[in-house]
Design an enzyme around this catalytic site. Structure first.
Site, PDB file in Angstrom:
ATOM      1  N   ASP A   8       0.815  -1.216   0.000  1.00 28.23           N
ATOM      2  CA  ASP A   8       0.000   0.000   0.000  1.00 28.23           C
ATOM      3  C   ASP A   8       0.855   1.275   0.000  1.00 28.23           C
ATOM      4  O   ASP A   8       1.592   1.532   0.967  1.00 28.23           O
ATOM      5  CB  ASP A   8      -0.914   0.034   1.232  1.00 28.23           C
ATOM      6  CG  ASP A   8      -1.766  -1.232   1.390  1.00 28.23           C
ATOM      7  OD1 ASP A   8      -1.319  -2.315   0.963  1.00 28.23           O
ATOM      8  OD2 ASP A   8      -2.869  -1.129   1.960  1.00 28.23           O
ATOM      9  N   HIS A  68     -10.249   1.339   0.824  1.00 27.86           N
ATOM     10  CA  HIS A  68     -10.204   2.800   0.622  1.00 27.86           C
ATOM     11  C   HIS A  68     -10.428   3.205  -0.838  1.00 27.86           C
ATOM     12  O   HIS A  68     -10.261   4.387  -1.173  1.00 27.86           O
ATOM     13  CB  HIS A  68      -8.869   3.356   1.113  1.00 27.86           C
ATOM     14  CG  HIS A  68      -8.751   3.396   2.615  1.00 27.86           C
ATOM     15  ND1 HIS A  68      -9.514   4.236   3.395  1.00 27.86           N
ATOM     16  CD2 HIS A  68      -7.992   2.670   3.478  1.00 27.86           C
ATOM     17  CE1 HIS A  68      -9.214   4.045   4.674  1.00 27.86           C
ATOM     18  NE2 HIS A  68      -8.304   3.092   4.747  1.00 27.86           N
TER      19      HIS A  68
HETATM   20 FE   LIG Z   1      -3.934   0.270   3.035  1.00 25.58          FE
HETATM   21 FE   LIG Z   2      -7.036  -1.235   3.380  1.00 27.13          FE
END
Ligand SMILES: [Fe+2]
Ligand SMILES: [Fe+2]
Length: 275
Positions: A8, A68
């Site tokens: 991420d 997200h």
């Molecule tokens: Fe994340």
């Molecule tokens: Fe996440």
């Protein structure tokens, strides 16, 4: 074939380390295909079209996401226009964008990437195991593609490990994302699938999972939200996993962590040595 998966990307710090280092890493290690999870790239919350383009320009062949994905509302619009952008496949039918796609790697191999979200402490989406079964039966290694990468975006280690064993022998790589902390359990499972419970984040590790520490500490100690979470903006580390995939079988031969930057023990793959 050599695959690279980066965890991420967290805010500006994470974007900076990825866009600065990824082109050189692709050249140095000869990665044929790169997947980057971009769900936190825009200030920790979602991803914009401009940021998506910058990750693609830096060398990502596919950008995956997670819970997200829709934090930046423009993603609902651009998701359909970018076939290199994936949202979790187990959102309900009719959700914008796609959750799986086949890409051509730099060595000519066809790579199926599936992005799927876990259910434990996560939004209640469709069953992730049924969803990946559908995708992998429509496109299997040797019958539609040459390699498969599954990003299991989930909170619970148990759910991610279950997915790893569920797909062992069917995918080249099953890799966990979402917790922003890399685990030390990366390995090739008995059936030939590379696995890591969580690949960690590309971001500032002097933080609480990538966020500026003050507000998380206040909330932990007082139980009262008193400010917004903001991404930590210090120097970032890059965290990823490299996989050496056997061209004949599409399964993994070797895995190696790729960690560069402050807060993490450094690691770089050395696939030049004999396996
Ligand atoms: Fe994340
Ligand atoms: Fe996440």
């Amino acid at each position: 074939m050599k695959l690279l998966f980066l965890g991420d990307v967290m805010g500006r710090s994470g974007r900076r380390v990825v866009t600065q280092l990824l082109p050189g890493l692709i050249e140095k290690h000869g990665f044929d295909f790169v997947v980057v999870n971009g769900e936190n790239a825009a200030g920790g919350f979602g991803i914009t079209e401009e940021i998506l383009q910058s990750l693609l320009e830096a060398g990502a062949d596919c950008v995956t996401t997670g819970n997200h994905v829709w934090d930046q509302r423009e993603a609902l619009i651009f998701a359909d226009r970018y076939d290199r952008f994936l949202r979790p496949v187990n959102y309900p039918p009719g959700t914008p964008g796609r959750g799986a796609n086949v890409y051509t790697a730099r060595n000519g191999a066809r790579v199926l990437v599936v992005n799927v979200m876990g259910l434990i402490f996560m939004p209640a989406l469709d069953d992730p195991f049924q969803a990946v079964t559908r995708e992998l039966s429509a496109c299997a290694i040797g019958n539609g593609c040459d390699a498969i990468v599954v990003d299991i975006h989930a909170e619970a280690s148990s759910e991610k490990q279950s997915m790893g064993y569920f797909l062992d022998g069917k995918a080249s790589l099953v890799i966990g994302t979402h917790t922003h902390v890399p685990t030390a359990d990366y390995r090739v499972l008995a059936g030939g699938t590379a696995f890591m419970t969580d690949v960690g984040m590309c971001g500032d590790y002097d933080s609480v999972i990538g966020m500026e520490k003050d507000e998380p500490l206040r909330r932990a100690t007082t139980k009262i939200p008193s400010a917004r979470f903001g991404p930590a903006t210090g120097p970032a580390a890059l965290s990823g996993l490299a996989v050496d995939v056997d061209d004949a079988t599409g399964l993994a031969r070797r895995v190696a962590a790729l960690r560069l930057g402050p807060g993490l023990p450094p690691a770089e793959p050395d696939f030049a040595s004999p396996s």
